[in-house]
Design a protein around this motif. Structure first.
Motif, mmCIF file in Angstrom:
data_model
loop_
_atom_site.group_PDB
_atom_site.id
_atom_site.type_symbol
_atom_site.label_atom_id
_atom_site.label_comp_id
_atom_site.label_asym_id
_atom_site.label_seq_id
_atom_site.Cartn_x
_atom_site.Cartn_y
_atom_site.Cartn_z
ATOM 1 N N ASN A 409 98.457 26.964 -47.397
ATOM 2 C CA ASN A 409 97.613 25.889 -47.067
ATOM 3 C C ASN A 409 96.600 26.109 -45.988
ATOM 4 O OD1 ASN A 409 97.692 23.520 -48.227
ATOM 5 N ND2 ASN A 409 98.754 22.446 -46.728
ATOM 6 N N ASP A 410 97.027 26.727 -45.161
ATOM 7 C CA ASP A 410 96.098 27.211 -43.934
ATOM 8 C C ASP A 410 95.081 28.388 -44.267
ATOM 9 O OD1 ASP A 410 97.865 25.440 -42.497
ATOM 10 O OD2 ASP A 410 98.861 27.119 -41.428
ATOM 11 N N THR A 411 95.408 29.240 -45.128
ATOM 12 C CA THR A 411 94.337 30.444 -45.571
ATOM 13 C C THR A 411 93.324 30.001 -46.517
ATOM 14 O OG1 THR A 411 95.926 31.366 -47.043
ATOM 15 C CG2 THR A 411 95.907 32.010 -44.539
ATOM 16 N N LEU A 412 94.123 29.421 -47.675
ATOM 17 C CA LEU A 412 93.159 28.995 -48.818
ATOM 18 C C LEU A 412 92.637 27.552 -48.697
ATOM 19 C CD1 LEU A 412 94.906 30.604 -51.684
ATOM 20 C CD2 LEU A 412 93.313 31.554 -50.335
ATOM 21 N N GLY A 413 93.114 26.779 -47.959
ATOM 22 C CA GLY A 413 92.816 25.113 -47.624
ATOM 23 C C GLY A 413 93.506 24.232 -48.418
ATOM 24 N N HIS A 414 93.489 22.922 -48.069
ATOM 25 C CA HIS A 414 94.305 22.022 -48.540
ATOM 26 C C HIS A 414 94.148 21.868 -50.051
ATOM 27 C CE1 HIS A 414 96.183 20.928 -44.721
ATOM 28 N NE2 HIS A 414 95.137 21.064 -44.241
ATOM 29 N N ALA A 415 92.925 21.862 -50.268
ATOM 30 C CA ALA A 415 92.683 21.501 -51.782
ATOM 31 C C ALA A 415 93.287 22.763 -52.885
ATOM 32 C CB ALA A 415 91.008 21.667 -51.989
ATOM 33 N N GLU A 416 93.258 23.948 -52.456
ATOM 34 C CA GLU A 416 94.098 24.626 -53.209
ATOM 35 C C GLU A 416 95.531 24.573 -53.186
ATOM 36 O OE1 GLU A 416 92.458 26.824 -55.310
ATOM 37 O OE2 GLU A 416 90.678 25.953 -54.651
ATOM 38 N N GLY A 417 96.013 24.254 -51.672
ATOM 39 C CA GLY A 417 97.428 23.916 -51.661
ATOM 40 C C GLY A 417 97.822 22.778 -52.502
ATOM 41 N N ASP A 418 96.961 21.887 -52.700
ATOM 42 C CA ASP A 418 97.303 20.542 -53.707
ATOM 43 C C ASP A 418 97.343 21.197 -54.995
ATOM 44 O OD1 ASP A 418 97.549 19.082 -51.232
ATOM 45 O OD2 ASP A 418 95.688 18.062 -51.770
ATOM 46 N N ALA A 419 96.287 22.020 -55.181
ATOM 47 C CA ALA A 419 96.331 22.477 -56.924
ATOM 48 C C ALA A 419 97.612 23.374 -56.921
ATOM 49 C CB ALA A 419 95.184 23.438 -57.027
ATOM 50 N N LEU A 420 97.995 24.021 -56.069
ATOM 51 C CA LEU A 420 99.400 24.794 -56.340
ATOM 52 C C LEU A 420 100.552 23.851 -56.573
ATOM 53 C CD1 LEU A 420 100.480 27.856 -54.421
ATOM 54 C CD2 LEU A 420 102.197 25.932 -54.332
ATOM 55 N N VAL A 422 100.570 20.759 -57.596
ATOM 56 C CA VAL A 422 100.582 20.313 -58.995
ATOM 57 C C VAL A 422 100.934 21.166 -59.966
ATOM 58 C CG1 VAL A 422 98.821 19.497 -60.916
ATOM 59 C CG2 VAL A 422 98.540 18.633 -58.141
ATOM 60 N N GLU A 423 100.780 22.574 -59.788
ATOM 61 C CA GLU A 423 100.903 23.420 -60.996
ATOM 62 C C GLU A 423 102.411 23.521 -60.954
ATOM 63 O OE1 GLU A 423 101.179 26.496 -63.964
ATOM 64 O OE2 GLU A 423 99.569 24.694 -63.487
ATOM 65 N N ILE A 424 103.194 23.567 -59.646
ATOM 66 C CA ILE A 424 104.578 23.978 -59.406
ATOM 67 C C ILE A 424 105.227 22.732 -60.152
ATOM 68 C CG2 ILE A 424 106.264 24.089 -57.809
ATOM 69 C CD1 ILE A 424 105.056 26.664 -58.037
ATOM 70 N N ALA A 425 104.710 21.697 -59.900
ATOM 71 C CA ALA A 425 105.374 20.312 -60.371
ATOM 72 C C ALA A 425 105.333 20.390 -62.051
ATOM 73 C CB ALA A 425 104.613 19.013 -59.868
ATOM 74 N N ARG A 426 104.144 20.792 -62.573
ATOM 75 C CA ARG A 426 104.179 20.852 -63.911
ATOM 76 C C ARG A 426 105.399 22.090 -64.741
ATOM 77 N NH1 ARG A 426 102.092 24.133 -67.750
ATOM 78 N NH2 ARG A 426 101.618 25.868 -66.319
ATOM 79 N N ARG A 427 105.302 23.091 -63.753
ATOM 80 C CA ARG A 427 106.202 24.116 -64.252
ATOM 81 C C ARG A 427 107.772 23.890 -64.080
ATOM 82 N NH1 ARG A 427 103.956 29.812 -61.422
ATOM 83 N NH2 ARG A 427 101.786 29.700 -62.303
ATOM 84 N N MET A 474 99.724 32.676 -60.201
ATOM 85 C CA MET A 474 98.466 31.715 -60.457
ATOM 86 C C MET A 474 97.434 32.037 -59.886
ATOM 87 S SD MET A 474 99.860 28.367 -58.461
ATOM 88 C CE MET A 474 101.619 28.514 -58.953
ATOM 89 N N LEU A 475 96.236 31.708 -60.247
ATOM 90 C CA LEU A 475 94.928 32.038 -59.833
ATOM 91 C C LEU A 475 94.473 30.730 -58.943
ATOM 92 C CD1 LEU A 475 92.644 33.229 -62.554
ATOM 93 C CD2 LEU A 475 93.370 34.454 -60.810
ATOM 94 N N LEU A 476 94.316 30.963 -57.596
ATOM 95 C CA LEU A 476 93.558 30.015 -56.569
ATOM 96 C C LEU A 476 92.548 30.900 -55.954
ATOM 97 C CD1 LEU A 476 97.165 29.109 -54.724
ATOM 98 C CD2 LEU A 476 95.802 27.938 -56.592
ATOM 99 N N LYS A 477 91.389 30.032 -56.088
ATOM 100 C CA LYS A 477 90.059 30.425 -55.532
ATOM 101 C C LYS A 477 89.844 31.824 -56.123
ATOM 102 C CE LYS A 477 89.176 28.285 -51.369
ATOM 103 N NZ LYS A 477 88.856 28.134 -49.713
ATOM 104 N N GLN A 479 91.651 34.536 -57.028
ATOM 105 C CA GLN A 479 92.441 35.778 -56.782
ATOM 106 C C GLN A 479 93.853 35.173 -57.318
ATOM 107 O OE1 GLN A 479 91.658 36.049 -52.404
ATOM 108 N NE2 GLN A 479 93.949 35.650 -52.039
ATOM 109 N N GLU A 480 94.779 36.146 -57.610
ATOM 110 C CA GLU A 480 96.134 35.849 -58.366
ATOM 111 C C GLU A 480 96.944 35.620 -56.797
ATOM 112 O OE1 GLU A 480 99.015 39.004 -60.067
ATOM 113 O OE2 GLU A 480 97.871 38.144 -61.672
ATOM 114 N N CYS A 481 97.748 34.572 -57.051
ATOM 115 C CA CYS A 481 98.709 34.362 -55.876
ATOM 116 C C CYS A 481 99.834 34.079 -56.467
ATOM 117 C CB CYS A 481 98.134 32.889 -55.056
ATOM 118 S SG CYS A 481 96.683 33.487 -54.031
ATOM 119 N N ARG A 482 101.089 34.382 -55.430
ATOM 120 C CA ARG A 482 102.573 34.199 -55.974
ATOM 121 C C ARG A 482 103.023 33.460 -54.944
ATOM 122 N NH1 ARG A 482 104.669 37.891 -59.947
ATOM 123 N NH2 ARG A 482 103.157 39.589 -60.194
ATOM 124 N N VAL A 483 104.046 32.400 -55.225
ATOM 125 C CA VAL A 483 104.818 31.628 -54.323
ATOM 126 C C VAL A 483 106.252 31.876 -54.666
ATOM 127 C CG1 VAL A 483 104.224 29.332 -55.441
ATOM 128 C CG2 VAL A 483 104.905 29.625 -52.677
#
Length: 812
Positions: A409-420, A422-427, A474-477, A479-483
């Protein structure tokens, strides 16, 4: 006629001209009355008043006498750069002083008038500047058939100038007062219209008719945006010239000429757009022909706003120049605001119904992910427990918390954090049965209700299935990210019989999963309960530890595998907790990281390590390089570089002997930002090491981009050397990679001779571990340094402060 009679006639004409200002209702009428009165001066062949169009030209406002037809077509330049602008009229306008010609036919300052003068028997001419607010705004020409102008006439003409200017000012003020009074009346009337109108069309039409203000405006219009079109649709009109206004084609698209008018600009900017002289406004050339046919000389467009967006415009057209002054504009804005309010009022019933539906939805569902929210989750869990009690069934509750979500959230921004999220909820939803419930409690916390989940082994399998789903890249901005996630599980009826107990115990189990390494599942147990209580106590005590000076640093040497010399020292933080004794970092650093206390603790570590380095220097020891491990949160801290600069300045330590360590996982969270921070550190002359190498997801291409000096092989690959075939292969590959890139390679956790022999045979540069020395206090390091030679600084010795990783000999 005698000179005396002529003067008396001129005085009479002068009085008539003065009275004209008091009897007129508009500038054009006033100018015409003055011109008509001037004909009584005697020997006058004609008179004309020219007014400025806000450019370098004057246009005719009124004319009288035999010359009226020819004068009506004239435009006079005032620009001194033009030849005609240098003539009598231009000079009178620019100097704001009376100029006259005693012989028009021979005067070069009247060259452009020679043809007219010869044809109309004109002998003399006077140019009278019209002044308003000490600025010329027009010009009056008076033409005489005979020799007339003398000192007395000049004096009378100067008085005429003053009277015309005074009359114009009186007219302007009276007209403004009248308009404001009518505008206030219109505002009041429209307030009543809003209350009584039964439809939008009725509102629009009556508002336009009322806003005309008894003819002050030639036309008023309301135009609204059309769905799926850039055109504005005129829905109502008022005023004497409203039929001419039908010709207006309006757009909101700036690429179209119809969209570059006042209406389009007001709609796009959501601000009033005004032109007090259409024909002097280059923005409106497309509309000039329409203005000429309709008689409009100025206009204004006010946006109609609904919900912060433009939905249309309220347009006013005036037959006069300069109509739209600040006071009037303010009232017109209020009128537009009232119409906007009325539109909202008509939509209120429909919007209220939609809002009620939205409120009901938001009361039960999370607006971001669409999952049930906390309130809905409580109801669903209670309903599931009632059904389970009735059937003597079982229920499993998962409490899921994402690991290190704040870093993303801090590095990529709140918009990308929200997208993450949403994707986690879907999974999560896709990985479960239809009857299972997934809800979001808030932030990065999710819960899952499993009715009739089966045996404990089945529940564990489902939980690990969710972990795998979450961890997929998953792709955020771009680049491939994992959580990863940590999951706590509580069971009905074993761990609780009500919603509050089950949630609390699943939460406690989740924290146990985090404390024991994250990305794992823990079931609630008495141990989880006890450890969670201890964690709360630890957090409270940790906040006081810095103030009470309870932290210390221990140091562990590093050895050059070829020479056996000490090449550096790794510093390890310890907490001398009064009740629990000496605690290694694995027991308190995760808590410090989560609470943010790692920032002041990390700064203390850097300061203390640098001070100890200088103490050893002052004792006569050669310099050793201090390498300090940065925690993830500390690496993201915006004042990290400022803190380092201040500490180096205060302690006097050379940056050459400081090395900062980052983990592979940390820099992979946001590669571009990591390179930016590491490069800034490198420019200061500080060395950089990548710790725990081999446990992350970095590639050869990325390693080349990072400005690092050292690779540290994680102890996980050293532990089973040389017996384990895979560990041998990985260790050998990392050593070869470091040599290929010109990096120094250090092996951590070396505990026996076989490990040392393998590392030396495979050309590893340095090692550290219990084989040589466990971490010891600084005074014992001094003794060790006296007994054993120290390598030259150019061999890159270093000292580290470790904040992460499992509790091993490294933390003892």
């Amino acid at each position: 006629m005698t000179a005396s009679e002529q003067l008396l006639g001129m005085f009479a004409a002068l009085n008539k001209a003065t009275e004209a200002g008091l009897c007129s209702s508009s500038d054009v009428e006033f100018h015409q009355r003055v011109c008509d009165a001037i004909l009584h001066l005697g020997n006058v062949r004609g008179a004309a008043i020219f007014v400025s169009d806000d450019t370098t030209w004057l246009r005719v406002s009124a004319a009288a006498g035999p010359l009226v037809q020819r004068l009506a077509e004239l435009r006079l330049p005032t620009d001194p750069a033009s030849a005609q602008g240098q003539e009598l009229g231009g000079r009178a306008f620019r100097t704001a002083q009376l100029h006259y010609s005693k012989d028009v036919l021979t005067d070069p300052l009247m060259r452009s008038w020679w043809e007219l003068a010869e044809g109309e028997a004109i002998r003399e001419a006077a140019a009278l500047p019209l002044v308003q607010g000490n600025q010329p705004h027009g010009l009056m020409f008076v033409f005489f058939a005979e020799e007339t102008i003398d000192s007395d006439v000049v004096r009378l003409l100067n008085i005429l100038i003053e009277n015309i200017s005074a009359g114009a000012e009186v007219l302007r003020r009276d007209r403004q007062k009248s308009r404001l009074a009518q505008m206030y009346s219109a505002l009041s009337a429209i307030g009543g219209i809003i209350m009584r109108a039964q439809s939008r069309i009725e509102l629009f039409q009556r508002a336009c008719e009322t806003a005309v203000l008894d003819g002050i405006f030639a036309a008023t219009m309301i135009a609204l945006a059309k769905p799926d079109s850039d055109l504005l649709e005129v829905v109502a009109m008022g005023g004497p010239e409203r039929e001419a206004a039908v010709a207006f084609r309006l757009s909101v698209d700036p690429e179209r000429p119809e969209g570059r008018g006042l209406a389009g600009m007001a709609f796009r900017s959501r601000q009033p757009c005004i032109s007090n002289d259409y024909f002097a406004d280059a923005r409106l050339t497309y509309f000039y022909e329409i203005f000429r046919k309709g008689g409009a000389r100025s206009g204004a467009a006010f946006p109609l706003i609904k919900g912060g967006k433009s939905i249309g415009v309220l347009i006013f057209l005036s037959a006069e120049v300069g109509t739209f002054q600040p006071d009037l504009n303010a009232l017109l804005q209020k009128l537009a605001d009232n119409v906007s309010f009325a539109l909202e009022n008509f939509d209120r019933a429909e919007e209220k119904a939609k809002a009620d539906e939205q409120v009901k939805y938001l009361a039960a569902y999370d607006s971001l992910t669409g999952l049930p929210n906390r309130s809905s989750f409580t109801q669903l869990l209670n309903s599931t427990l009632v059904a389970a009690r009735r059937c003597r069934g079982k229920v499993a509750l998962f409490f899921i918390d994402l690991d290190r979500f704040k870093i993303i959230n801090d590095t990529l921004g709140h918009a990308e954090g929200d997208a993450l999220l949403v994707e986690i909820a879907r999974r999560l939803r896709q990985a479960l049965r239809e009857e299972d419930v997934v809800a979001r409690l808030g932030g990065d916390e999710f819960v899952v209700i499993l009715p009739e989940p089966g045996r404990k082994a089945d529940i564990n399998r489902i939980a690990h299935k969710l972990l795998s789903a979450v961890m997929r890249p998953m792709l955020l901005k771009g680049q491939e990210c994992r959580v990863t996630a940590s999951i706590g599980v509580s069971l009905y009826p074993d761990d609780g019989r009500d919603e509050q107990s089950l949630v609390k115990r699943a939460d406690l189990a989740m924290y146990l999963a985090k404390e024991e390494g994250k990305n794992d599942v823990r079931f609630f147990s008495k141990r989880a309960n006890t450890q969670s209580i201890e964690r709360l106590v630890m957090e409270s005590n940790l906040r006081k530890a810095l103030e009470r000076n309870e932290f210390t640093l221990h140091y562990q040497p590093k050895i050059n595998l070829r020479t056996g010399q000490i090449t550096g020292i790794e510093a390890l933080i310890r907490w001398s907790q009064p009740d629990l004794g000496l605690l290694p970092p694995a027991q308190f650093i995760p808590v410090a990281e989560e609470t943010g206390l790692i920032i002041p603790i990390g700064k203390w570590v850097i300061k203390t390590a640098c001070e100890q380095h200088m103490n050893w220097r002052n004792e006569g020891f050669p310099p050793v390089r201090m390498a300090i491990n940065l925690s993830p949160r500390q690496f993201q801290y915006e004042l990290l570089l400022q803190d380092i600069d201040e500490i180096l300045t205060r302690t006097g330590m050379d940056p050459e002997f400081l090395e900062l360590e980052v983990t592979e996982t940390m820099v992979m969270q946001n590669v571009d930002q990591a390179i930016k921070v590491l490069s800034a550190i490198k420019r200061r002359g500080i060395h950089i090491a990548m710790d725990d190498f081999g446990t992350g997801y970095s590639s050869m291409s990325l390693i080349k981009r990072f400005p690092i000096d050292t690779l540290k092989i994680d102890r996980a690959f050293i532990r089973e050397l040389p017996q384990d075939k895979e560990d041998r292969a990985i260790t050998d590959a990392i050593i070869n990679l470091g040599r290929a890139l010109g990096l120094r390679v250090v092996a951590e956790g070396v505990e026996n001779d076989e490990q040392e022999v393998f590392l030396r045979d495979h050309a590893c540069d340095e090692m550290q571990g219990y084989l040589f020395s466990r971490p010891i206090p600084p005074e014992e390091i001094s003794i060790l340094l006296e007994q054993r030679a120290i390598a030259s600084p150019n061999l890159q010795p270093e000292a580290c402060v470790d904040f992460t990783g499992p509790m091993t000999e490294k933390h003892v």
